[in-house]
Design a protein around this motif. Structure first.
Motif: not given
Length: 232
Positions: A148-159
């Motif tokens: 999460r950044r600034a309360g917002q969920t961030i989708p990230l790939g495995p790498t």
């Protein structure tokens, strides 16, 4: 989560008070001494989870305290971070060769010091460090694999997730592309160095979405670092 016990060896009273206040706020138990000999006795009487050790303290130098802590079977594996006004690389190398796990040069921000202590504890005492990595406004839940950044969920790939995790474990450290390849992709990787740049770009795009400030710093001819003061 059990409270971490810190031994602070620092003869600057104002700085010791400031550091103690910040770490107690983070739920650390802090014992303090200004004296190197006393620090060794205190460490044997109650083995700390981490030692913050000033290079220049009374009766024994920080380097000698570090050396003796490493020699004693009881404290051989206790993480040690050295605090010093001496920024020369030669001194830094000497401290690390003596057995220090990390090195923070004065003046430093208390928040940076808290982050560095957390990073060291995560490597050697994971149970004490909890399950959340954080830096600035970024939080990583290492159990749920969520960022999460600034309360917002961030989708990230495995790498990108592994890259960010590595940076969060070492805030402020500059890593070359070679080091990142080794740490994130592994020793047997045949991946080209420029692949690191591609994944750094993807990571930046994900965590800076919506116009948030970039906190990954590019260090010319050196590599990349997670840095709250990053500017491009």
């Amino acid at each position: 989560m059990s409270r971490a016990h810190m031994l602070l060896v620092e003869d600057d009273a104002a700085l010791a008070e400031l550091v103690t206040w910040h770490f107690r706020k983070e739920d650390f138990e802090v014992s303090h001494t200004v004296d190197g000999e006393e620090a060794l006795i205190m460490a044997q009487e109650r083995i700390p989870d981490i030692v913050l050790l000033d290079w220049m303290v009374e009766s024994l130098s920080g380097i000698e305290v570090c050396r003796r802590l490493r020699r004693s079977p009881n404290t051989a594996n206790v993480p040690i971070i050295m605090l010093t006004a001496r920024g020369e690389e030669e001194d830094r190398v000497r401290g690390l060769e003596t057995g220090a796990d990390d090195y923070v040069t004065k003046p430093f921000s208390p928040r940076e010091l808290v982050a560095r202590v957390g990073a060291v504890l995560r490597r050697v005492r994971p149970a004490l460090a909890g399950e959340t990595l954080s830096f600035a406004d970024i939080e990583m839940d290492t159990v749920g694999h969520k960022v999460r950044r600034a309360g917002q969920t961030i989708p990230l790939g495995p790498t990108e997730y592994r890259l960010l995790k590595h940076f969060l474990e070492h805030p402020g450290w500059v890593f070359s592309r070679e080091r990142l390849l080794d740490s994130v992709w592994g020793h047997d990787s045949d991946i080209e160095l420029r692949t690191v740049d591609v994944h750094i770009r993807r990571l930046r795009k994900a965590i800076n979405a919506g116009g948030l400030r970039d906190i990954i710093r590019t260090v010319r001819s050196a590599g990349y670092a997670l840095d709250s003061e990053a500017a491009h």
